[in-house]
Design a protein around this motif. Sequence first.
Motif, mmCIF file in Angstrom:
data_model
loop_
_atom_site.group_PDB
_atom_site.id
_atom_site.type_symbol
_atom_site.label_atom_id
_atom_site.label_comp_id
_atom_site.label_asym_id
_atom_site.label_seq_id
_atom_site.Cartn_x
_atom_site.Cartn_y
_atom_site.Cartn_z
ATOM 1 N N HIS A 300 2.180 -0.184 1.085
ATOM 2 C CA HIS A 300 0.774 -0.036 0.683
ATOM 3 C C HIS A 300 0.655 0.167 -0.832
ATOM 4 O O HIS A 300 -0.318 -0.296 -1.439
ATOM 5 N N LYS A 303 1.099 -3.163 -2.482
ATOM 6 C CA LYS A 303 -0.071 -3.985 -2.161
ATOM 7 C C LYS A 303 -1.264 -3.539 -3.000
ATOM 8 O O LYS A 303 -2.046 -4.366 -3.483
ATOM 9 N N ARG A 304 -1.402 -2.229 -3.165
ATOM 10 C CA ARG A 304 -2.498 -1.681 -3.963
ATOM 11 C C ARG A 304 -2.387 -2.089 -5.428
ATOM 12 O O ARG A 304 -3.391 -2.333 -6.093
ATOM 13 N N SER A 372 -4.914 3.853 5.859
ATOM 14 C CA SER A 372 -3.801 3.525 6.756
ATOM 15 C C SER A 372 -2.991 4.771 7.113
ATOM 16 O O SER A 372 -2.733 5.619 6.253
#
Length: 477
Positions: A300, A303-304, A372
């Motif tokens: 994550h 991805k961020r 998430s």
Amino acid sequence: MSQKNNNRKGAPERIIEQIMPKQRAPVSLFFFLLLLYVIANTLTMIAGSRTDMITLLGVTLPINAFAGVFSSLANICVILLAVFCGKLGFWVTVLLLGAQVPVSITRVFMEGNVRSLPGIFSNLLTIIAVTAIFFKNKKAEKIQKQMAEHAVTDMMTGMPNVYAITQLLNDLIAHGETFTNVTINLNSFKNLNDMMGMEVGNLILIEAGMRWKQIADSGETGTQDFIAHLSGDEYALIIRNYSSAEQVLATIKRYEAALINKMIIDDHEFYVTASYGYAEYPTDAKTLNTVCSYASMAMHEIKRANSSQHILRFTPELLKSDNYLETEKEIREALKNDTFYFNLQPQFDMNHKLRGFEALARMKNASGQNVSPGVFIPVAESAGLVDRIDGAVFRKAACFFGRLIQDYGTETTLSVNVSVRHLLREGFLDEVQSILTESGVPARQIEIEITESIMIDSEDKALQIIGELKKMGIQLA
């Protein structure tokens, strides 16, 4: 689609071999039964050829009276061969018994030895019995194999599923093996799915999975790889038998490169990329939940960042970043405002019958966006807040489940996760009893999932609490 289906044939068999290796009878049992049969058969012939008497337990009997005893023992041995030793045991049994039939027939018709007549029928009937047993076992094995295939296979992609990879991870941890867990998530998949439709989205998921699985099955990376489809656009890759961190990175890059070539779906061209977060056991994390959470956190984070780099290894700094502090703040606000909620994930038994639901913790931030679990759970664990989340989700899910029972009388089970910290917290048993009373859910319909690490952290207290939970009637996993 037909070509894709052909490529996926045989996948379940390979998965089952890796996850649930077939149990075979030891070779020693085969030779023991074979030797015992030879001895019993020899004693049968010796006893059958003698007419002198023997006194046993005060009773005088002819020795040939024991021929039937030894013959029965011999037949039991060959039946056990067919039952426990599979195809080899079956064919050896048929050959051994079949070879005796012509000899016995010769004795009856050529030598007039009518005492061999019962042996002929005994052998023929035993052959019929072991044949029936063998084919009955084959049918049962086929059914068990089909059940196992469904249990470990994702039906859409034909890849291993969550259960399969969880079984593998549990086994690796139980044996103290070093491995790297990689969480993979397709980039911008939601937008693509919304724009092109779910059917096209599913075909993209299948195509990506096929490319990755071909790499894992081929062994071309030089490491031992196992890849699974978890849910939606998320996959997990387990890497083993590597010599260095550089080799792990090279392996992940090979999977990244598998998506470089365009996908052609329904005459449309798609270029898909993915983000890869990874963590190593036991270097980065000591438990199954933690290594999975850390890998997901790294995924994550990369991805961020939305950069050209798509691979990131977990580091402790991720827990100390501004993003970490922001997530911790959001968790505290969600707890204060009681905005944690749950999703129910269905659980099926090996017969595909619904056995219950697992309550999964979910969170929204102040702006209403979903956060998430791979992001907020590691932060909650580090900040000492995970027990409060567990409690909130347990209570809400139980109350909802209680209403279902009241309205529909369902006998399904509600499964909830309880962290080590929560289980060992003072007042945990009182909290569970309070939830049972408030929700009205019978204790027998609650299942608490506990990680194995509790037995290491505080064995005596853990065993005491587990014992009390059992007394309540609660199921434990």
